[in-house]
Design a protein around this motif. Sequence first.
Motif, short mmCIF file in Angstrom:
data_model
loop_
_atom_site.label_atom_id
_atom_site.label_comp_id
_atom_site.label_asym_id
_atom_site.label_seq_id
_atom_site.Cartn_x
_atom_site.Cartn_y
_atom_site.Cartn_z
N ASP A 115 0.71 -1.22 0.27
CA ASP A 115 -0.13 0.12 0.02
C ASP A 115 0.88 1.28 -0.03
O ASP A 115 0.57 2.33 -0.83
CB ASP A 115 -1.09 0.08 1.31
CG ASP A 115 -1.77 -1.22 1.28
OD1 ASP A 115 -2.30 -1.56 -0.12
OD2 ASP A 115 -2.61 -1.43 2.20
N ALA A 116 1.96 1.30 0.75
CA ALA A 116 2.97 2.42 0.86
C ALA A 116 3.42 2.61 -0.35
O ALA A 116 3.59 3.55 -1.17
CB ALA A 116 3.92 2.21 1.89
N LEU A 117 3.93 1.57 -1.08
CA LEU A 117 4.75 1.61 -2.47
C LEU A 117 3.86 1.98 -3.67
O LEU A 117 4.38 2.75 -4.31
CB LEU A 117 5.48 0.36 -2.75
CG LEU A 117 6.68 0.05 -1.86
CD1 LEU A 117 7.11 -1.45 -2.44
CD2 LEU A 117 7.72 1.03 -2.16
N ALA A 118 2.58 1.52 -3.41
CA ALA A 118 1.47 2.06 -4.38
C ALA A 118 1.26 3.44 -4.36
O ALA A 118 1.05 4.19 -5.25
CB ALA A 118 0.31 1.17 -4.31
N GLU A 119 1.18 3.82 -3.18
CA GLU A 119 0.94 5.34 -2.95
C GLU A 119 2.06 6.25 -3.41
O GLU A 119 1.94 7.45 -3.81
CB GLU A 119 0.54 5.67 -1.47
CG GLU A 119 0.17 7.04 -1.09
CD GLU A 119 -1.14 7.27 -1.69
OE1 GLU A 119 -1.42 8.68 -1.80
OE2 GLU A 119 -1.88 6.47 -1.91
N ASN A 120 3.39 5.61 -3.04
CA ASN A 120 4.51 6.57 -3.46
C ASN A 120 5.66 5.55 -3.83
O ASN A 120 6.49 5.11 -3.10
CB ASN A 120 5.08 7.30 -2.00
CG ASN A 120 6.40 7.82 -2.24
OD1 ASN A 120 6.62 8.37 -3.32
ND2 ASN A 120 7.12 8.04 -1.22
N PRO A 121 5.41 5.37 -5.10
CA PRO A 121 6.55 4.27 -5.81
C PRO A 121 7.91 4.82 -5.96
O PRO A 121 8.80 4.11 -6.02
CB PRO A 121 5.86 4.15 -7.13
CG PRO A 121 5.09 5.32 -7.47
CD PRO A 121 4.47 5.54 -6.23
N ALA A 122 7.93 6.24 -5.57
CA ALA A 122 9.37 6.78 -5.71
C ALA A 122 9.99 6.36 -4.19
O ALA A 122 11.42 6.82 -4.30
CB ALA A 122 9.29 8.35 -5.81
N ASP A 123 9.47 5.80 -3.33
CA ASP A 123 10.01 5.34 -2.11
C ASP A 123 11.01 4.53 -2.23
O ASP A 123 11.06 3.35 -2.85
CB ASP A 123 9.20 4.96 -1.16
CG ASP A 123 9.66 4.88 0.08
OD1 ASP A 123 10.98 4.72 0.37
OD2 ASP A 123 8.77 4.81 1.33
N ARG A 124 12.53 5.13 -2.09
CA ARG A 124 13.60 4.20 -2.60
C ARG A 124 14.20 3.25 -1.06
O ARG A 124 15.33 2.95 -1.28
CB ARG A 124 14.52 4.90 -3.08
CG ARG A 124 14.20 5.57 -4.43
CD ARG A 124 13.86 4.50 -5.48
NE ARG A 124 14.81 3.64 -6.05
CZ ARG A 124 14.91 2.87 -6.92
NH1 ARG A 124 13.45 2.46 -7.32
NH2 ARG A 124 15.96 2.03 -7.31
N SER A 125 13.29 3.26 -0.12
CA SER A 125 14.05 2.86 1.11
C SER A 125 14.40 1.29 0.90
O SER A 125 13.73 0.69 0.29
CB SER A 125 12.83 2.74 2.12
OG SER A 125 12.20 4.11 2.46
N ASN A 126 15.61 1.10 1.69
CA ASN A 126 16.00 -0.22 1.38
C ASN A 126 15.30 -1.27 2.40
O ASN A 126 14.48 -1.11 3.16
CB ASN A 126 17.62 -0.18 1.63
CG ASN A 126 17.91 0.02 3.20
OD1 ASN A 126 17.12 -0.15 3.99
ND2 ASN A 126 19.07 0.76 3.17
N LEU A 127 15.69 -2.41 1.98
CA LEU A 127 15.20 -3.75 2.90
C LEU A 127 15.20 -3.23 4.44
O LEU A 127 14.23 -3.82 5.26
CB LEU A 127 15.65 -4.84 2.49
CG LEU A 127 15.56 -6.17 3.40
CD1 LEU A 127 13.83 -6.33 2.79
CD2 LEU A 127 16.18 -7.39 2.92
#
Length: 269
Positions: free
Chosen positions: A165-177
């Motif tokens: 849900d977080a990535l779909a909302e903000n696909p630019a989030d490049r947080s690592n594992l």
Amino acid sequence: MRQPLRYPWLNFDVDELSEPVIAVRVDVTDTRAEVPSHRHRKGQLVFALGGGVTCRVPSGLWMVPPHCGVWIPGDMEHSNIATANARIFFVYIEPGATDLPDRCCTLSISPLLRELIVELADHGQDDNSRQDVLTKVLLSELPRMPVQQLHMPISSEPRLRRIVDALAENPADRSNLAEWARRVALSESSLARLVVRETGLSFGRWRQQLHLIVAIRELASGASVQQVSADLGYESVTAFITMFKKALGKPPAQYLSSVAQNRGSAFVA
């Protein structure tokens, strides 16, 4: 009790009709359109002639780029989001009318099948005998279409749902594992194992599938490679193009061009 299936482009409930195939054209305006989560007895092929559509089902996100379709089996919950100015066809198919998978999948659509869908949607009701012929050919051709791998597996596991849900909302989030692991209160190794167990993909490959879905959707709606690269948080256009080419075999421009060229082919290979 099941609620009637009614959308702005339908003045009837498709599940009340016994026809083996019902094709409907939907022309989206200059803003994106969303069909909220729903289900119906008939299976549904979502086909994009222009623009793109993203379908969400309990097990994944499915991309419908131009000249491809997503098959959604009957009684499966799903939602659809179309890009601005998309030209979409919904093809509702009676259960058992043809041999299609019992799971969601993305299908290439041959020029012949494309024209059958367009003709049924635009003129299918004009002549019943002609409609029967077109329907028979469509039901014969559809199971022959090649399957494409344009989807992102989604798990019902709550922590992975949060990440999706977080990535779909903000696909630019490049947080690592490691950063994602902290957000969902897991160790890095535990999250890595969880992603592989639930999706069959590594975390990096899993997130890349989302980037491909978003990239194709946005490129199909007219966004530039530079804009999409920035929107997905890539450090450079070159890095984005390299990822895209490694995943799909061609850089973005060539990929979209090859899709468009399939319009004039006798069949999609």
